[in-house]
Design an enzyme around this catalytic site. Sequence first.
Site, PDB file in Angstrom:
ATOM      1  N   VAL A  92       0.831  -1.206   0.000  1.00  0.00           N
ATOM      2  CA  VAL A  92       0.000   0.000   0.000  1.00  0.00           C
ATOM      3  C   VAL A  92       0.861   1.251   0.000  1.00  0.00           C
ATOM      4  CG1 VAL A  92      -1.691   1.305   1.354  1.00  0.00           C
ATOM      5  CG2 VAL A  92      -1.952  -1.162   1.072  1.00  0.00           C
ATOM      6  N   ALA A  93       1.998   1.179   0.668  1.00  0.00           N
ATOM      7  CA  ALA A  93       2.880   2.340   0.719  1.00  0.00           C
ATOM      8  C   ALA A  93       3.405   2.725  -0.651  1.00  0.00           C
ATOM      9  CB  ALA A  93       4.053   2.057   1.659  1.00  0.00           C
TER      10      ALA A  93
ATOM     11  N   ASP B 184      -1.296  31.696 -40.820  1.00  0.00           N
ATOM     12  CA  ASP B 184      -1.753  32.546 -41.905  1.00  0.00           C
ATOM     13  C   ASP B 184      -1.765  33.987 -41.417  1.00  0.00           C
ATOM     14  OD1 ASP B 184      -3.845  32.392 -40.169  1.00  0.00           O
ATOM     15  OD2 ASP B 184      -5.313  31.644 -41.608  1.00  0.00           O
TER      16      ASP B 184
ATOM     17  N   ASP C 112      -7.937  24.660 -45.851  1.00  0.00           N
ATOM     18  CA  ASP C 112      -6.911  24.471 -44.812  1.00  0.00           C
ATOM     19  C   ASP C 112      -7.065  23.147 -44.077  1.00  0.00           C
ATOM     20  OD1 ASP C 112      -5.618  26.994 -45.120  1.00  0.00           O
ATOM     21  OD2 ASP C 112      -7.279  27.942 -44.062  1.00  0.00           O
TER      22      ASP C 112
END
Length: 952
Positions: A324-325, A371, A677
């Site tokens: 768990v640690a 652009d 584009d």
Amino acid sequence: MSPEPARLGTAALREGGPPTCVPAPAPEPPADRPGGVPASSFSCLPVPDVFTALGSSARGLTPLETAARQARYGPNVLPGAGRGQVWRRLVAQFTDLFAVVLLVASAITFLAYGLGRPRDPATLQLALAILGVVLLNAGIGFAQEYSAERTAQSLQAMVPHTCRVLRGGERRELPAGDLVPGDLVVLEAGDAVPADCRLVEAQEAAVNNAALTGESDPVTRVAGPVPPGPVLEARNCVFMGTDLVAGTGKAVVFATGTATEFGRIFRLTAAAPRQQTPLQRQVAAMARRVAGVALATGTALFAIRVPTGQPFVDTFVFSLGVMVALVPEGLPATLSVSLAIGVRRMARRHALVKQLLAVEALGSTSVVCTDKTGTLTQAEMTVVQLWADGVSHTVAGVGYTPVGEIDDDASVRELLRAAALCSNARLVPPTGRDTWRVLGDTTEGALLVAALKAGLDPTQEEARTPRVAEYPFDSARKLMSTVHRDDDGTFFAYIKGAPLELLARCNAIDRGGTGTPLTEADRTQVASAADGMAGQGLRVLAVARRRVAGARPPLGDVESELALLGLVGMYDPPRPEVRDAVDACRRAGIRIVMVTGDHPLTAEAVARRVGIVREPDPTVATGTQLDALDDGGLDSLLAGSAELLLCRVSPEHKMRVVTALQRRGEVVAVTGDGANDAPALKHADIGVAMGASGTDVAREAAVMVLLDDSFASITTAVGLGRSVYRNIRKFLIYLFSHNIAELVPILAATFAGFPLVPITAVQVLAIDLGSDVLPALALGAEPMEPDVMNSPPRPREERLFSTAVMGRILFLGGIQALGVCAVFFWHIHASGIPYAKFTRSTPVYREAITMVQAGIVVSQFFNALAVRTDRQSVFRAGLLSNPWLIGAGCVGIALMAAISYAPPLQAVFHTAPLTATDWAVLAAFGALLLAAEETRKWTLRRRRTSPKGGTP
């Protein structure tokens, strides 16, 4: 009840439709497809019968009929996800790898409690605590994901999906969701088709049906009837989700919402899971590694301690504590919150991010291909100069308000009349707080404003000489032409476009209203005038006319042997904030390449105004020059001068440039607003579309939409993207460094022969979820550091857990581990009690493990302050500049104090009250950690270079 269109369509057919097109009576639409009838009911009808079948007309629906149909069919929208997906998202929170590991640990702990004799209440407490962690984490993750989804929906609504409709003969711009069957939609190149429609007018129209058929090549569309056949092959129908990529047209809606073909596909794909971004995949891979290490370490320690005679259950609980640690339980929720915060911050800065991938990629953007019009400039074109018959004329006034004088307007009236007639835009007067605005192309809007200033009324001119044909602009011809019928029945064509292209098609020039042959001297004079205007930063259009035979002559006849009327010079002023944004990009090591269809002189003038060009001789290349280069030549061009302007380029050129830059290892962002584009926007690492002036096609192709169309928003978004990535690394360092402080004391106790754990699994869970999550979330919300745009882009290959990041985790975690080990063994040895005599109820032991837990909590408070900055001193950044972090740290310490002093919590965590001296010692260790990290940062600042793997 059958929908009205179905009933009207059947009636029209019974009254005498073409004998070759007699479909069966329109069936009752399925319950899941209200709002229309099959396209086969209309594709084979002549145009007049289409209007009759759908209860519409060439003037569109009346307001009364529109309201009735809106009540009947509902909005033209696709439904959101059903409730089932909400439950699936909730269940998915328990399938995360960390959650699975903890669920298994909880189940085993419950089993150990049930099998133990006597049953240990501490084991039950541990099992319940682990299960509570999973539930809490799932709740946080679900709430954040749901909130992020709702936020994304609200942000998407900020980008209007509109369409142009004729209602009662009046052209209106409406939300696409307001469409009903029978509406007459006006379509232009670049528009997304808002519903399933039958074309009734089409001029050179072509659509991209890729969304429905997978075929990306444009398909031509016609207005006349076609033979019956498959729905999607009807050449006179257009469908929701497709794009008009060329031409113009008008179409009558016959299906909306889920009744459309796109709606049918949408229902099949709406529940499809989203693909993980690279960042998410990195975190998932990290989770697998951490889980593997945790299980392996816990198993190894269990195997080591069992042979020593330790009780089986106690040994299992000990090993479980180790596992768990090592598991960062709060990581999934923290990561999702940090990304959502980044998206919201970008939205507040007018940058709508549609994919989390964009947040990650933005931080490593190295080239921006931008652009000019609308991005670097204000997209409010204003005609300021006219040239006709060898004379220049100035035009006063700014913006779209038609107020201003023209020098000698009588001599340029025919020039402006032709330009206005050859336009599709519409000037809209102010209403309420609104100002004059343009529907359509801003360049054409500027021409209409100039015509009004010359005393012309474009609407009246259009009524006097109605348009009978149109040849839309395309990037190959660089021209647009319209044909009009004059009062006496003659036909004239009006043409506008790029000066050089149009001049090449002229053989005459208008002088005093009379066409005279165009000499070479005239050509030189015209070209010189156009270059002079372009050199002033003006966009230049040439306008011409000719008499034609018939209402729809061939395009070759329309655009040849023209009489030049003159030149129009217009100015789109740069946005005031762009220069600072360009300077920020330079400091950040981001190269800016202007890619525009404008004249090279115009592009260079604007580039100099905003700071993209500073050198006397920048590299300027045109589309024609790019065509002459092979891939090697293009690579050499892009690798040359840092200041590069690409002018007169086509969509194919733009796409090729993006590909070449990526081939060189650049991370490329591309801006765009038109349908042409879309290929470059999709192919770029970051496609950036204009939200206010861009087309629907561009917005759909892009991963980021600028709600204000400003280049400055790109720079801001890049900075925020870098900040998000930095913040993710900060809380990862924060979370994993204290895991070392939890694990090392357990390992030290094992190898020292101490029979108990220095920190229990329940205490670890209290730290991970009670004291760590809030500070980690606050780190995810850390403000952008002032130097975030003062360093080069992050390398594409840099990993989240770089060598430097791991080094910092070990550095900070090691200091914390040494501190808590020191306080634990100092307490144990100071008692004078042999190791074998210690039990869980020994007061000294309870004091010692309380010191360990409190030591980690206090050191993490100082650790959170330390990781806030990468190099800058936290004192220079301001200790209180992130009040949420200070508050979160204080909450963690207050919770630790409650665990230490409150008897009910003492019973759960087996803790003891700490003295003032104990807290002072722990605070001293925390301050030592902060001092060590400040020393490390000072050393880095002295070196002025980043370590390999990136500065953490």
